[in-house]
Motif scaffolding. Structure first.
Motif, short mmCIF file in Angstrom:
data_model
loop_
_atom_site.label_atom_id
_atom_site.label_comp_id
_atom_site.label_asym_id
_atom_site.label_seq_id
_atom_site.Cartn_x
_atom_site.Cartn_y
_atom_site.Cartn_z
N HIS A 51 -6.55 56.10 38.26
CA HIS A 51 -7.78 55.35 38.55
C HIS A 51 -7.46 53.92 38.97
N PHE A 52 -6.65 53.23 38.15
CA PHE A 52 -6.37 51.82 38.44
C PHE A 52 -5.53 51.66 39.70
N LEU A 53 -4.61 52.57 39.94
CA LEU A 53 -3.80 52.49 41.16
C LEU A 53 -4.69 52.60 42.39
N SER A 54 -5.56 53.58 42.42
CA SER A 54 -6.44 53.75 43.58
C SER A 54 -7.47 52.62 43.67
N PHE A 55 -7.95 52.14 42.51
CA PHE A 55 -8.94 51.05 42.51
C PHE A 55 -8.35 49.79 43.15
N TYR A 56 -7.18 49.37 42.71
CA TYR A 56 -6.61 48.11 43.21
C TYR A 56 -6.18 48.23 44.67
N LEU A 57 -5.74 49.40 45.08
CA LEU A 57 -5.40 49.57 46.50
C LEU A 57 -6.66 49.50 47.36
N ARG A 58 -7.72 50.13 46.92
CA ARG A 58 -8.97 50.09 47.67
C ARG A 58 -9.59 48.69 47.65
N ALA A 59 -9.27 47.92 46.60
CA ALA A 59 -9.79 46.56 46.49
C ALA A 59 -9.02 45.58 47.37
N GLY A 60 -7.92 46.04 47.99
CA GLY A 60 -7.14 45.18 48.88
C GLY A 60 -6.10 44.34 48.17
N CYS A 61 -5.69 44.75 46.96
CA CYS A 61 -4.67 44.00 46.22
C CYS A 61 -3.27 44.46 46.61
N LYS A 62 -2.30 43.58 46.41
CA LYS A 62 -0.89 43.95 46.59
C LYS A 62 -0.41 44.56 45.28
N VAL A 63 0.12 45.78 45.35
CA VAL A 63 0.45 46.52 44.14
C VAL A 63 1.94 46.84 44.08
N CYS A 64 2.55 46.55 42.93
CA CYS A 64 3.90 47.00 42.62
C CYS A 64 3.77 48.06 41.53
N PHE A 65 4.19 49.27 41.85
CA PHE A 65 4.04 50.38 40.92
C PHE A 65 5.41 50.82 40.42
N VAL A 66 5.67 50.59 39.14
CA VAL A 66 6.91 51.03 38.50
C VAL A 66 6.61 52.39 37.86
N ALA A 67 6.99 53.45 38.56
CA ALA A 67 6.67 54.81 38.13
C ALA A 67 7.89 55.43 37.45
N LEU A 68 7.81 55.61 36.15
CA LEU A 68 8.94 56.09 35.36
C LEU A 68 8.78 57.53 34.92
N VAL A 69 7.67 58.16 35.27
CA VAL A 69 7.37 59.50 34.76
C VAL A 69 7.35 60.57 35.84
N GLN A 70 6.68 60.28 36.96
CA GLN A 70 6.50 61.28 38.01
C GLN A 70 7.08 60.79 39.33
N SER A 71 7.17 61.72 40.28
CA SER A 71 7.68 61.40 41.62
C SER A 71 6.58 60.79 42.48
N PHE A 72 7.00 60.21 43.60
CA PHE A 72 6.02 59.64 44.54
C PHE A 72 5.06 60.71 45.04
N SER A 73 5.58 61.90 45.33
CA SER A 73 4.74 62.97 45.86
C SER A 73 3.63 63.35 44.89
N HIS A 74 3.92 63.30 43.59
CA HIS A 74 2.90 63.63 42.59
C HIS A 74 1.76 62.60 42.65
N TYR A 75 2.10 61.32 42.61
CA TYR A 75 1.07 60.28 42.66
C TYR A 75 0.32 60.33 43.98
N SER A 76 1.04 60.66 45.06
CA SER A 76 0.43 60.71 46.39
C SER A 76 -0.62 61.81 46.48
N ILE A 77 -0.31 62.96 45.91
CA ILE A 77 -1.25 64.09 45.95
C ILE A 77 -2.52 63.75 45.19
#
Length: 266
Positions: free
Chosen positions: A37-63
């Motif tokens: 929720h927060f990842l998509s919210f801040y991207l849609r809000a036009g914020c610059k986001v640094c995502f430190v993903a320690l659990v899943q792959s990029f493809s998982h978050y992308s889907i």
């Protein structure tokens, strides 16, 4: 993002709050839907986001993000999203077996238990520093999930130092936001994790605590969410505001309702 959750949190895409640390604490359940929720919210809000993903792959978050109407690949290409894929980075470090890495790895501290997390902090700072946010709104750091670092043997004091410097830089100096997921535990014997959770609770402006149902599995109710807005330290006597909900996760959204009002219990 989940529109219903945005309403509960009084979030505004046009004017996202600044200088806030949001803690997601899950206990005996999976609170990752809140990270999405927060990842998509801040991207849609036009914020610059640094995502430190320690659990899943990029493809998982992308889907998942695509289901919420956000394209992470496009966000990366446009420079809005900086994504650290912790699974790959940690494997490179752990399999290096003492050999010098070809390039600087933000997780290279995993090869030395006595090492601090300065290299990871430098990565975060370079990703969302003033020079990288000129075309975007406030910078945002999202960490999913910080408990993994403890599991990998990171020193608790070093981890708390990392979070302190990130908070001082992002929330205080740059007037940005942080979103951190941590696993809560009812086991008081896990002193390191308890220290981490207590630190984050103390410094958070907003706490979202997700728990499974005490009665076990239910088809119509997937868990409970406690939302706590922390009272300001500057305003004496200001109390925390707490709201309790139950929720059900669907394919592309999440519905929330007051405890005991689900159709399953009426």
């Amino acid at each position: 993002m989940f529109v219903e959750l945005s309403h509960l949190l009084n979030s505004d895409l046009d004017k996202p709050e600044q200088g806030k640390l949001t803690l997601i604490c899950d206990i005996k359940t999976d609170g990752s839907f809140l990270v999405h929720h927060f990842l998509s919210f801040y991207l849609r809000a036009g914020c610059k986001v640094c995502f430190v993903a320690l659990v899943q792959s990029f493809s998982h978050y992308s889907i998942v993000a695509q289901k919420l109407g956000v394209n992470l690949t496009t966000a990366k290409e446009q420079g809005q999203l900086v994504f650290l894929e912790g699974l790959k980075s940690s494997v490179h470090v752990l399999l290096a077996d003492g050999q010098k890495l070809e390039q600087k790895n933000p997780l290279q501290f995993l090869s030395d238990a006595s090492s601090d997390l300065k290299v990871l902090y430098d990565f975060v700072q370079d990703s969302i520093g003033p020079s990288s946010t000129n075309t975007w709104k406030c910078p945002v750091l999202v960490v999913d999930d910080v408990s993994v670092l403890l599991s990998l043997g990171v020193n608790t004091v070093h981890l708390l130092d990392f979070l302190h410097y990130c908070r001082a830089t992002i929330c205080s100096r740059l007037k940005g936001n942080m979103v951190v997921l941590v696993h809560g535990s009812e086991d008081s014997e896990d002193e390191e994790n308890e220290l981490l959770v207590n630190y984050l609770r103390h410094h958070s402006s907003l706490i979202l605590q997700v728990e499974g149902l005490a009665t076990g599995f239910c088809k119509e109710i997937h868990g409970q969410l406690k939302i706590t807005w922390k009272g300001s330290c500057q305003l004496k006597g200001e109390k925390d505001v707490v709201n309790d909900y139950q929720y059900k996760i669907h394919d592309k959204t999440v519905t929330f309702f007051a405890r005991g009002t689900s159709a399953a219990v009426l």
